[in-house]
Design a protein around this motif. Structure first.
Motif, PDB file in Angstrom:
ATOM      1  N   GLU A  89       0.850  -1.190   0.000  1.00 45.26           N
ATOM      2  CA  GLU A  89       0.000   0.000   0.000  1.00 45.26           C
ATOM      3  C   GLU A  89       0.881   1.234   0.000  1.00 45.26           C
ATOM      4  O   GLU A  89       1.997   1.231   0.544  1.00 45.26           O
ATOM      5  CB  GLU A  89      -0.913   0.019   1.234  1.00 45.26           C
ATOM      6  N   LEU A 109      -9.866  -1.309   2.098  1.00 40.73           N
ATOM      7  CA  LEU A 109      -8.633  -2.017   1.782  1.00 40.73           C
ATOM      8  C   LEU A 109      -8.673  -3.437   2.330  1.00 40.73           C
ATOM      9  O   LEU A 109      -9.234  -3.688   3.394  1.00 40.73           O
ATOM     10  CB  LEU A 109      -7.431  -1.280   2.392  1.00 40.73           C
ATOM     11  N   ASN A 141      -3.582  -6.717   5.304  1.00 45.06           N
ATOM     12  CA  ASN A 141      -2.187  -7.003   5.011  1.00 45.06           C
ATOM     13  C   ASN A 141      -1.715  -8.185   5.842  1.00 45.06           C
ATOM     14  O   ASN A 141      -2.294  -8.484   6.893  1.00 45.06           O
ATOM     15  CB  ASN A 141      -1.320  -5.787   5.331  1.00 45.06           C
ATOM     16  N   GLU A 168      -3.363   0.578  -3.642  1.00 44.21           N
ATOM     17  CA  GLU A 168      -3.281  -0.783  -3.117  1.00 44.21           C
ATOM     18  C   GLU A 168      -2.753  -1.717  -4.198  1.00 44.21           C
ATOM     19  O   GLU A 168      -3.181  -1.652  -5.349  1.00 44.21           O
ATOM     20  CB  GLU A 168      -4.654  -1.256  -2.641  1.00 44.21           C
ATOM     21  N   LYS A 199      -1.770  -9.412  -2.499  1.00 42.54           N
ATOM     22  CA  LYS A 199      -1.247  -9.233  -1.157  1.00 42.54           C
ATOM     23  C   LYS A 199      -0.999 -10.584  -0.511  1.00 42.54           C
ATOM     24  O   LYS A 199      -1.375 -11.629  -1.025  1.00 42.54           O
ATOM     25  CB  LYS A 199      -2.226  -8.435  -0.298  1.00 42.54           C
TER      26      LYS A 199
END
Length: 226
Positions: A89, A139, A142, A216, A220
């Motif tokens: 990010e 978002l 993470n 973003e 991930k």
């Protein structure tokens, strides 16, 4: 009277809060190290840990001459995956300043009265903080143990004092900006695809126009590869 120097001070104060809020919202440190406070009539989380608080404070202090001279183009807080150092990010704080284009001594300009009111500016900053908090639901999560770095892009190169952090695990990069670097990663970073760009707020502040957004990465967590 609200002066343009007051606006510089407000900008720097807000950047400080902006950084702390990202550190909290994106779980970069345990929630226990943050204290709940109010800023611009909005609840915010400020790191109480001496090392974190000192680093953020020193970083913001290093921005003062850049913002005063209109030479601060973009500040970014970049969140990095622990396993392969890929960017996940990128929270961006852009400053479009008319100061660098004025043929008037900086001190004269900063001592003059701003065209906006304190109440108007605080209302804009309040709205930005509220929208930042909402990014938690936008978002994706993470992976644990992510790290972060703070970078600054300038219009005309770094100042003599580069404002390096005192701790080895933190660093501040001063990056001269160029038109070819707009919207992508710069100077020594991998250029890679972003999944989304989420606008947060555009803040008009007299001679300054601030644009806040977050980018973003496409993938991930365990799916990220070099």
């Amino acid at each position: 009277m609200l002066t343009r120097q007051d606006l510089v001070n407000l900008l720097l104060d807000f950047i400080d809060v902006w950084i702390h809020q990202i550190l909290y919202e994106r779980d970069l440190y345990p929630a226990a190290i943050f204290s709940l406070k109010r800023k611009y009539d909005v609840p915010v989380h400020i790191a109480a840990h001496e090392g974190v608080a000192s680093y953020v404070s020193e970083f913001v202090e290093s921005l003062k001459p850049l913002v005063r001279q209109g030479n601060c183009k973009r500040i970014a807080l970049k969140i990095i995956a622990p396993s392969n150092n890929r960017l996940l990010e990128r929270f961006v704080f852009e400053i479009d300043s008319a100061l660098r284009a004025l043929d008037v001594p900086i001190d004269t300009v900063l001592d003059s009265e701003a065209t906006c009111s304190l109440a108007d500016v605080q209302q804009q900053l309040r709205a930005c903080l509220l929208r930042m908090t909402a990014t938690r639901s936008t978002l994706s999560s993470n992976p644990p143990d992510c790290t972060f770095t703070l970078t600054v892009e300038t219009y005309s190169g770094p100042p003599q004092d580069q404002g390096r952090g005192s701790r080895e695990d933190y660093h501040v990069d001063w990056i001269p900006s160029s038109s070819a670097q707009e919207g992508i990663e710069v100077a020594g970073e991998q250029q890679h695809r972003w999944n989304s760009l989420i606008p947060i707020k555009t803040i008009p502040m007299d001679l300054f126009k601030v644009n806040v957004f977050v980018m973003e990465a496409v993938k991930k967590g365990k799916h990220i590869s070099r």
